[in-house]
Design a protein around this motif. Structure first.
Motif, PDB file in Angstrom:
ATOM      1  N   PRO A  50      38.645  81.111  95.669  1.00  0.00           N
ATOM      2  CA  PRO A  50      40.052  80.143  96.019  1.00  0.00           C
ATOM      3  C   PRO A  50      39.761  79.254  95.824  1.00  0.00           C
ATOM      4  N   THR A  51      39.169  78.802  96.630  1.00  0.00           N
ATOM      5  CA  THR A  51      38.537  76.764  96.633  1.00  0.00           C
ATOM      6  C   THR A  51      38.048  76.244  95.071  1.00  0.00           C
TER       7      THR A  51
ATOM      8  N   SER B 236      47.842  59.026  91.530  1.00  0.00           N
ATOM      9  CA  SER B 236      47.610  60.197  92.998  1.00  0.00           C
ATOM     10  C   SER B 236      46.694  60.983  93.170  1.00  0.00           C
ATOM     11  N   THR B 237      46.599  60.932  94.733  1.00  0.00           N
ATOM     12  CA  THR B 237      45.732  61.890  95.386  1.00  0.00           C
ATOM     13  C   THR B 237      46.537  63.612  95.925  1.00  0.00           C
ATOM     14  N   TYR B 238      45.097  63.999  95.809  1.00  0.00           N
ATOM     15  CA  TYR B 238      44.843  65.330  96.403  1.00  0.00           C
ATOM     16  C   TYR B 238      44.278  66.059  97.588  1.00  0.00           C
ATOM     17  N   GLU B 239      44.769  66.545  98.005  1.00  0.00           N
ATOM     18  CA  GLU B 239      43.998  66.895  99.980  1.00  0.00           C
ATOM     19  C   GLU B 239      44.128  68.441  99.268  1.00  0.00           C
ATOM     20  N   ILE B 240      43.027  69.202  99.194  1.00  0.00           N
ATOM     21  CA  ILE B 240      43.164  70.906 100.370  1.00  0.00           C
ATOM     22  C   ILE B 240      43.052  70.862 101.338  1.00  0.00           C
ATOM     23  N   LYS B 241      43.687  71.037 102.255  1.00  0.00           N
ATOM     24  CA  LYS B 241      43.867  71.191 102.984  1.00  0.00           C
ATOM     25  C   LYS B 241      43.395  72.507 104.031  1.00  0.00           C
ATOM     26  N   SER B 242      43.571  73.344 103.290  1.00  0.00           N
ATOM     27  CA  SER B 242      43.271  74.513 104.506  1.00  0.00           C
ATOM     28  C   SER B 242      43.294  75.980 103.205  1.00  0.00           C
ATOM     29  N   VAL B 243      42.828  76.329 103.480  1.00  0.00           N
ATOM     30  CA  VAL B 243      42.361  77.695 102.157  1.00  0.00           C
ATOM     31  C   VAL B 243      41.538  78.737 103.022  1.00  0.00           C
ATOM     32  N   GLN B 244      42.582  80.059 103.339  1.00  0.00           N
ATOM     33  CA  GLN B 244      42.633  80.756 104.161  1.00  0.00           C
ATOM     34  C   GLN B 244      41.661  82.386 102.938  1.00  0.00           C
ATOM     35  N   LYS B 245      41.397  83.465 102.815  1.00  0.00           N
ATOM     36  CA  LYS B 245      40.427  83.961 102.112  1.00  0.00           C
ATOM     37  C   LYS B 245      40.505  85.032 103.050  1.00  0.00           C
ATOM     38  N   PHE B 246      41.680  86.158 102.663  1.00  0.00           N
ATOM     39  CA  PHE B 246      41.145  87.744 103.680  1.00  0.00           C
ATOM     40  C   PHE B 246      40.703  88.701 102.114  1.00  0.00           C
TER      41      PHE B 246
ATOM     42  N   SER C 116      45.361  82.062 100.754  1.00  0.00           N
ATOM     43  CA  SER C 116      46.363  80.929 100.545  1.00  0.00           C
ATOM     44  C   SER C 116      46.206  79.995 101.218  1.00  0.00           C
ATOM     45  N   ALA C 117      46.413  78.780 100.736  1.00  0.00           N
ATOM     46  CA  ALA C 117      46.015  77.481 100.112  1.00  0.00           C
ATOM     47  C   ALA C 117      47.759  76.268 101.317  1.00  0.00           C
ATOM     48  N   VAL C 118      47.563  75.808 101.351  1.00  0.00           N
ATOM     49  CA  VAL C 118      47.993  74.160 101.234  1.00  0.00           C
ATOM     50  C   VAL C 118      47.013  72.564 100.574  1.00  0.00           C
ATOM     51  N   VAL C 119      47.945  72.824  99.905  1.00  0.00           N
ATOM     52  CA  VAL C 119      47.987  71.306  99.782  1.00  0.00           C
ATOM     53  C   VAL C 119      48.769  69.915  99.219  1.00  0.00           C
ATOM     54  N   ILE C 120      48.292  69.003  99.738  1.00  0.00           N
ATOM     55  CA  ILE C 120      48.933  67.376 100.330  1.00  0.00           C
ATOM     56  C   ILE C 120      48.549  67.046  98.823  1.00  0.00           C
ATOM     57  N   THR C 121      49.581  66.633  97.772  1.00  0.00           N
ATOM     58  CA  THR C 121      50.144  65.911  96.767  1.00  0.00           C
ATOM     59  C   THR C 121      50.427  64.418  96.928  1.00  0.00           C
ATOM     60  N   GLU C 122      49.822  62.969  96.941  1.00  0.00           N
ATOM     61  CA  GLU C 122      50.460  62.069  96.910  1.00  0.00           C
ATOM     62  C   GLU C 122      50.936  60.604  95.737  1.00  0.00           C
ATOM     63  N   TYR C 123      51.498  60.444  95.582  1.00  0.00           N
ATOM     64  CA  TYR C 123      51.224  59.422  93.960  1.00  0.00           C
ATOM     65  C   TYR C 123      51.429  60.181  92.803  1.00  0.00           C
ATOM     66  N   PHE C 124      51.750  61.614  93.004  1.00  0.00           N
ATOM     67  CA  PHE C 124      52.743  62.379  91.332  1.00  0.00           C
ATOM     68  C   PHE C 124      52.733  61.672  90.075  1.00  0.00           C
ATOM     69  N   ALA C 125      52.328  61.122  89.265  1.00  0.00           N
ATOM     70  CA  ALA C 125      53.288  60.390  88.351  1.00  0.00           C
ATOM     71  C   ALA C 125      53.508  58.797  88.609  1.00  0.00           C
ATOM     72  N   SER C 126      52.830  58.936  89.790  1.00  0.00           N
ATOM     73  CA  SER C 126      53.001  57.026  90.263  1.00  0.00           C
ATOM     74  C   SER C 126      54.306  57.295  91.092  1.00  0.00           C
TER      75      SER C 126
ATOM     76  N   ILE D 102      45.440  85.604  94.007  1.00  0.00           N
ATOM     77  CA  ILE D 102      45.186  86.913  94.560  1.00  0.00           C
ATOM     78  C   ILE D 102      43.883  87.180  92.917  1.00  0.00           C
ATOM     79  N   PHE D 103      43.144  88.062  93.564  1.00  0.00           N
ATOM     80  CA  PHE D 103      41.351  87.859  93.037  1.00  0.00           C
ATOM     81  C   PHE D 103      42.321  89.612  92.199  1.00  0.00           C
ATOM     82  N   GLU D 104      41.854  88.704  90.689  1.00  0.00           N
ATOM     83  CA  GLU D 104      42.382  90.352  88.946  1.00  0.00           C
ATOM     84  C   GLU D 104      41.042  89.957  88.319  1.00  0.00           C
ATOM     85  N   ALA D 105      40.602  90.857  87.395  1.00  0.00           N
ATOM     86  CA  ALA D 105      40.327  90.939  86.912  1.00  0.00           C
ATOM     87  C   ALA D 105      38.979  89.754  87.007  1.00  0.00           C
ATOM     88  N   ASP D 106      37.932  90.222  87.976  1.00  0.00           N
ATOM     89  CA  ASP D 106      36.932  89.007  87.795  1.00  0.00           C
ATOM     90  C   ASP D 106      37.331  87.325  87.823  1.00  0.00           C
TER      91      ASP D 106
END
Length: 127
Positions: free
Chosen positions: A10-11, A72-82, A87-97, A108-112
């Motif tokens: 997922p990461t 633009s900046t991106y931060e992957i705040k959390s990733v939880q795998k079961f 599931s995850a939270v992604v924070i984006t700042e200044y997309f397209a300025s 979801i994991f499918e087809a390897d």
């Protein structure tokens, strides 16, 4: 990550998504989303419900207009795998300025490989 390869965690999938956003690479972004993915959320007060195609169209338009996305900046705040879901939270700042987002991703994991099957988003005020 090669844009024809699938993400094995997922990461790695989220890193591929972030790279596609940073570089406005719609081909890479399309490779992140499952064919049945949905994308729902708010741009300001405007509600969007449906598939990610409008997002892909917007990214293509930004790329064709040579919009500067270098701020633009991106931060992957959390990733939880079961097992085969994540599931995850992604924070984006200044997309397209100009846009700041909070994205809730479901994968979801499918087809390897891992796929984004749902992105729920909202814009937010300046960080």
């Amino acid at each position: 990550m090669n844009d024809t390869a699938g993400a094995t965690t997922p990461t790695l999938l989220l890193q591929m998504y972030v790279e596609g956003c940073k570089t406005l690479d719609v081909r890479l972004l399309r490779n992140c989303f499952h064919a049945t993915a949905v994308m729902n959320g708010f741009m300001g007060r405007q509600l969007y419900l449906g598939q990610p195609d409008p997002f892909f169209d917007d990214v293509t338009d930004l790329q064709l207009r040579a919009i500067d996305n270098s701020r633009s900046t991106y931060e992957i705040k959390s990733v939880q795998k079961f097992g085969n879901i994540a599931s995850a939270v992604v924070i984006t700042e200044y997309f397209a300025s100009q846009h700041n987002f909070i994205d809730l991703m479901h994968m979801i994991f499918e087809a390897d490989r891992w796929w984004i099957i749902s992105k729920t988003f909202t814009t937010r005020e300046e960080p």
